[in-house]
Design an enzyme around this catalytic site. Structure first.
Site, short mmCIF file in Angstrom:
data_model
loop_
_atom_site.label_atom_id
_atom_site.label_comp_id
_atom_site.label_asym_id
_atom_site.label_seq_id
_atom_site.Cartn_x
_atom_site.Cartn_y
_atom_site.Cartn_z
N GLU B 58 -21.62 -29.48 41.92
CA GLU B 58 -21.47 -30.21 43.19
C GLU B 58 -21.14 -29.28 44.35
O GLU B 58 -21.59 -29.49 45.48
CB GLU B 58 -20.40 -31.30 43.06
N HIS B 125 -15.35 -42.84 37.00
CA HIS B 125 -16.65 -43.32 37.49
C HIS B 125 -16.44 -44.54 38.38
O HIS B 125 -17.29 -45.42 38.45
CB HIS B 125 -17.56 -43.71 36.32
#
Lengths: 351, 321
Positions: B58, B125
């Site tokens: 990322e 998540h």
């Protein structure tokens, strides 16, 4: 692609010394000397107090390694992301020393306009990226620039180059970015100046591989090691790496062995470096080594060296004197606007 | 023929790619696979060499987008889940957010963040990151609650010359549908009155807009008319619309799905109390998730986040004051 990570250093030999090589060597020497004299001056301004706020970070001992890369790059075509000890490389790339002095003194005429200082400067639209302090973060940005050009069909034979130190190679950002650059096979040269200390932390506490270049193959990139105190060898290594990158060889990693001949910044006396280490061949002063080399090969006489030295000192003094008269930022004229879209800037919500 | 919130996001990316050759997409599993949620389904087929799979990196993904933006591209980065943007946090807040301020070079990147909780998703998540990014100068943070906004605000984000954190709510992906995408009504930076009322104001955003609307329905049975303000943009925050609503109702409930400490709801209350204290007939209230990581099991998850019934209960307390 055949990957090579050579742990034995690249050495310059007599047959390498073409006229073109000599010209580039002398150009580098000039950049190195200008960087050294400029940074010595900035160091003395810092110690005198008042003129420079914040730190001063010198590339003393790293000029050869830095300039040897910078001089291969073409301003306006290549993308360069220099780091903390790259004054010589910046000059070689074509950054005027005015940008340096203006940023150190916080002049509004400079590229950072007092909003950022010292080595945190650049002109991204001219291919010179402005480093942030978070090490390893610039590599992916350089890669992104090349990626966008490739998409737009404007990459041509332009390359990217960026620098890191032994400590910076330990960051996740560096690992992620080098892996990504390798996956994308981008034309990028990564110079790793292994100056043996990350601030005060020695190599033994930084990594466990035999040589940092051993990592190159793991990333799928080519690697070379060079004695970074020796300008001729640095030039040979970077000329080869840049040629490889320009001709589609993907990322290239050059690890230079040297010793930082200053503190991390001018606030640091580097007392953690043992005396014995300072007598090591890696502690040679690259500027002196280059000067001796040029003189021994008859490329520059003592008189020419002396004249050039004087000219460089004059240039530095004049630049500092000029910038000293330039305006510093006025908080009342500052727009205090972090977004380019002015209509999305929030008003000051004060009670 | 209806269109979901998720399909609107895909359509917006299709339009962005179609209209502007400088747009490209970069993210994990987004090319052939079409993304973990299929938000980029078929786009790599329709736009060869414009949609790329990224390594699980990322930090490098965002850094790459920044470098590309400097060269004139308008990248859209997909974080597979908003939670993982914490690995790219450094590039977002230190490099993207400071670039214009430091160098005068704008940074037009859009980072899509599948945000918020769904049952069974657990601590890593389900997170909502809008407050974290809003704290940093130099970023625009949007959180669309409707199919129209999902579409138009994504297109607007890509056109914007600044870095945008686009928080799309995973719960709305399939649950929210519209007959068609309506016209673009409001720009980024303007809030929307999702439901007019006169007894109390709920200021909220993203999926909580729909919980708030259901709670307002419930209160209507008791004769209360609750106004619901959908922020749309978290930053900049449309303080004028919030204050005008509180001026009409005199009561404020700031509602968010994110963690309670600080954050968007605290910002709403700070602004209303400092600029509109005289408008308030009752102390303003806040309702957020509980101050724990987000739980996995649906029994726990439903109690962790605000729901229609906890919002209705909060409104009743607010109205009793």
């Amino acid at each position: 692609m055949c990957l090579v990570a050579l742990a034995s250093p690249i050495n310059c030999v007599e047959t390498d010394l073409t006229a073109d090589f000599r010209d580039q060597f002398l150009l580098c020497y000039q950049h190195m000397l200008l960087a050294r004299v400029l940074e010595e001056k900035l160091g003395s301004l810092y110690r005198a107090g008042g003129r420079i706020v914040g730190g001063v970070y010198l590339g003393k001992g790293q000029e050869a390694f830095s300039a040897a890369l910078g001089v291969q790059l073409r301003k306006g075509k290549d993308i360069y992301g220099p780091l903390i000890r790259d004054q010589a490389g910046r000059i070689a790339f074509g950054e005027p020393i005015l940008d340096c002095v203006r940023t150190y003194l916080g002049a509004v005429t400079g590229p950072m306009r007092g909003r950022d200082g010292n080595i945190h400067r650049g002109r991204p639209k001219e291919g010179l990226l402005a480093m942030i302090s978070h090490l390893g973060s610039l590599l992916s940005v350089v890669a992104g620039g090349l990626f966008a050009r490739r998409l737009a069909g404007t990459l041509g034979d332009s390359i990217g180059a960026t620098s890191i130190g032994d400590g910076g190679t330990s960051t996740g950002a560096f690992h992620e970015a080098l892996n990504m650059a390798a996956v994308e096979k981008l034309p990028i040269v990564v110079s790793v100046a292994n100056n043996q200390y990350a601030y005060s932390t020695p190599n033994t506490r930084q990594y466990a591989c035999e040589n940092l270049v051993d990592r190159a193959v793991g990333y799928g990139v080519s690697g070379m090691v060079v004695d970074a105190t020796d300008l001729a060898s640095c030039l040979k290594a970077f000329r080869a790496a840049v040629a490889q990158a320009r001709s589609g060889g993907g990322p290239q990693m050059i690890v230079g062995t040297l010793l930082r001949l200053a503190g991390h910044g001018e606030h640091d006396d580097a007392s953690y470096i043992p005396d014995q280490k300072r007598r090591d061949p890696s502690a040679r002063d690259c500027l002196q080594v280059a000067e001796d080399f040029a003189r021994d090969h008859g490329w520059m006489s003592s008189a020419e060296l002396r004249d050039f030295n004087e000219e460089v000192r004059r240039t530095v003094d004049l630049t500092i004197s000029k910038v000293s008269k330039e305006p510093t930022p006025d908080p009342f004229k500052e727009k205090w606007q972090a977004l380019s879209c002015a209509d999305l800037v929030e008003g000051q919500h004060e009670a | 023929m209806s269109i979901t919130y998720l399909e609107a996001i895909r359509e917006a990316q299709y339009e962005a790619l179609r209209h502007d050759p400088s747009v490209f997409l970069y993210g994990q599993d987004i090319a052939t696979f079409g993304g973990a949620f299929k938000a980029t389904k078929n786009l790599s087929k329709e736009f060869p060499n414009r949609v790329f799979d990224a390594p699980i990196s990322e930090d490098a993904m965002v850094g790459m987008a920044i470098g590309a933006a400097v060269e004139g591209a308008r990248p859209i980065i997909e974080m597979q889940f908003a939670d993982f943007s914490s690995v790219g946090f450094n590039q977002i807040v230190n490099q993207a957010a400071t670039l214009y301020w430091r160098t005068n070079v704008p940074c037009p990147i859009t980072i899509r963040m599948p945000s918020g909780g769904t049952a069974g998703s657990g601590p890593f998540h389900s997170q909502s990151m809008e407050a974290i990014y809003s704290h940093y100068p130099g970023l625009v943070i949007v959180a669309p609650a409707t199919v129209e906004d999902a579409y138009w605000m994504l297109l607007d984000s890509v056109k914007l010359n600044d870095p945008v954190i686009y928080c799309e709510h995973k719960f709305l992906y399939y649950h929210l549908k519209a007959e068609q995408i309506g016209d673009r009504e409001l720009p980024i930076g303007k809030a929307r009155i999702a439901r007019p009322g006169r007894h109390a104001t709920i200021v909220t955003y993203s999926a909580m807009v729909h919980e708030a609307l259901r709670a307002a329905e419930e209160l209507q049975l008791d004769g209360y008319q609750i106004e619901v303000v959908d922020l749309r943009s978290v930053k900049p925050m449309d303080t004028d619309t919030i204050l005008a609503s509180v001026a009409r109702t005199g009561r404020l409930l700031a509602l968010g799905e994110a963690f309670p400490w600080g954050g968007v709801t605290a910002e709403v209350i700070a602004r209303v109390t400092s600029e509109g204290f005289h408008l308030l007939d009752a102390p303003p209230m806040r309702l957020n998730s509980k101050d724990t990581p987000i739980p996995y099991h649906p029994n726990l998850w439903k109690s962790h986040r605000p729901t229609t019934s906890t919002i209705a209960a909060a409104l009743r307390r607010l109205l009793r004051y």
